[in-house]
Design a protein around this motif. Structure first.
Motif, PDB file in Angstrom:
ATOM      1  N   SER A  29       0.997  12.739   2.680  1.00 46.11           N
ATOM      2  CA  SER A  29       0.412  11.488   3.172  1.00 46.11           C
ATOM      3  C   SER A  29      -1.052  11.671   3.552  1.00 46.11           C
ATOM      4  O   SER A  29      -1.886  10.805   3.278  1.00 46.11           O
ATOM      5  N   LEU A  43       3.200   5.924   4.780  1.00 40.65           N
ATOM      6  CA  LEU A  43       2.579   7.140   5.286  1.00 40.65           C
ATOM      7  C   LEU A  43       3.599   7.829   6.174  1.00 40.65           C
ATOM      8  O   LEU A  43       4.213   7.185   7.038  1.00 40.65           O
ATOM      9  N   LYS A  65      -3.342  11.378   0.623  1.00 42.34           N
ATOM     10  CA  LYS A  65      -3.614   9.999   0.200  1.00 42.34           C
ATOM     11  C   LYS A  65      -4.537   9.291   1.184  1.00 42.34           C
ATOM     12  O   LYS A  65      -5.416   8.542   0.790  1.00 42.34           O
ATOM     13  N   PHE A  66      -4.309   9.534   2.454  1.00 43.34           N
ATOM     14  CA  PHE A  66      -5.020   8.825   3.512  1.00 43.34           C
ATOM     15  C   PHE A  66      -6.476   9.263   3.625  1.00 43.34           C
ATOM     16  O   PHE A  66      -7.369   8.440   3.832  1.00 43.34           O
ATOM     17  N   LYS A 117     -12.473   8.337  -1.560  1.00 40.87           N
ATOM     18  CA  LYS A 117     -11.307   7.771  -2.250  1.00 40.87           C
ATOM     19  C   LYS A 117     -10.103   7.680  -1.307  1.00 40.87           C
ATOM     20  O   LYS A 117      -8.955   7.660  -1.733  1.00 40.87           O
ATOM     21  N   SER A 118     -10.406   7.628  -0.019  1.00 40.34           N
ATOM     22  CA  SER A 118      -9.349   7.542   0.994  1.00 40.34           C
ATOM     23  C   SER A 118      -8.638   6.197   0.913  1.00 40.34           C
ATOM     24  O   SER A 118      -9.195   5.217   0.413  1.00 40.34           O
ATOM     25  N   MET A 119      -7.415   6.163   1.422  1.00 46.82           N
ATOM     26  CA  MET A 119      -6.656   4.911   1.490  1.00 46.82           C
ATOM     27  C   MET A 119      -7.409   3.938   2.396  1.00 46.82           C
ATOM     28  O   MET A 119      -7.751   4.274   3.515  1.00 46.82           O
ATOM     29  N   ARG A 120      -7.673   2.767   1.892  1.00 46.02           N
ATOM     30  CA  ARG A 120      -8.384   1.746   2.656  1.00 46.02           C
ATOM     31  C   ARG A 120      -7.370   0.903   3.430  1.00 46.02           C
ATOM     32  O   ARG A 120      -6.411   0.406   2.860  1.00 46.02           O
ATOM     33  N   LEU A 121      -7.606   0.761   4.726  1.00 48.84           N
ATOM     34  CA  LEU A 121      -6.741  -0.048   5.587  1.00 48.84           C
ATOM     35  C   LEU A 121      -7.606  -0.991   6.412  1.00 48.84           C
ATOM     36  O   LEU A 121      -8.701  -0.617   6.829  1.00 48.84           O
ATOM     37  N   LEU A 131       0.816  -1.216   0.000  1.00 51.40           N
ATOM     38  CA  LEU A 131       0.000   0.000   0.000  1.00 51.40           C
ATOM     39  C   LEU A 131       0.849   1.265   0.000  1.00 51.40           C
ATOM     40  O   LEU A 131       0.344   2.356  -0.236  1.00 51.40           O
ATOM     41  N   ARG A 183      -9.472   8.110  11.849  1.00 46.44           N
ATOM     42  CA  ARG A 183      -8.836   8.493  10.579  1.00 46.44           C
ATOM     43  C   ARG A 183      -8.535   9.993  10.553  1.00 46.44           C
ATOM     44  O   ARG A 183      -7.458  10.414  10.128  1.00 46.44           O
ATOM     45  N   ARG A 230      -9.250  11.332   1.473  1.00 46.28           N
ATOM     46  CA  ARG A 230      -9.587  12.007   0.212  1.00 46.28           C
ATOM     47  C   ARG A 230     -11.054  11.749  -0.120  1.00 46.28           C
ATOM     48  O   ARG A 230     -11.460  10.629  -0.396  1.00 46.28           O
TER      49      ARG A 230
END
Length: 185
Positions: free
Chosen positions: A81, A23, A84-85, A122-126, A20, A70, A87
């Motif tokens: 970062s 960050l 990306k995290f 559209k945030s980074m999925r974790l 991924l 988040r 959005r």
């Protein structure tokens, strides 16, 4: 007159997330900024109460907790970062009209636009586990945990000896107290 040297971090902390990407988190934070954000996370977590079975909770409650986690983590990240995290894109006519770091800001902007507009996350999925681990890690980093700068200050005392290492004083016991290698009978 006394003089003391202090170390202040200048390089970002890096969370390596494998495929991924990475960050980056700001090197240092001001206590009130950290505490204000962390307080919001704790307030959201308080809504969970003592419930450990997440299937019994309202989806809105869980979204609030994850959203606050988040948002808090995003405030501690470098701008690149955080972008990306977190959005949230405002889509109008099939194109991205704007993007924001919070759903509320994106929803407000979409509501002010003429015509139909929608918000897409559209945030980074974790995975939840990783999100919780990140939260614990930054709490240790900025909250005074063990991962503080290791530059010794001149006024620091020497570290204590590790527990379990033999000392030079004779044992008060007349028999051996060692148990290593002893078999259970």
């Amino acid at each position: 007159m006394a003089t003391k040297d202090f170390s202040v971090r200048t390089e970002p902390h890096v969370a390596n997330l494998g495929d991924l990407g990475k960050l980056e988190f700001v090197p240092e934070v001001f206590g009130d900024e950290f505490l204000d954000g962390y307080t919001k996370v704790q307030e959201a977590q308080a809504a969970l109460g003592d419930e450990t079975d997440l299937t019994k909770l309202e989806p809105g409650t869980l979204r609030g907790v994850y959203g606050s986690m988040r948002a808090f983590l995003g405030t501690l990240m470098t701008p690149e970062s955080a972008a990306k995290f977190l959005r949230f894109e405002v889509i109008k006519g099939g194109k991205v009209a704007a993007h924001f770091r919070s759903r509320d800001e994106a929803e407000k902007h979409a509501g002010e636009m003429t015509g139909a507009a929608r918000v897409e996350d559209k945030s980074m999925r974790l995975p939840d586990r990783v999100l919780v681990e990140l939260l614990e890690w930054v709490t240790e980093l900025y909250g005074g945990g063990n991962d503080r700068p290791t530059t010794p200050s001149s006024g620091s005392s020497r570290a204590s000896r590790r527990a379990g290492t033999p000392g030079k004083a004779p044992s008060r016991s007349k028999v051996s107290t060692r148990t290593a290698g002893r078999s259970a009978r």
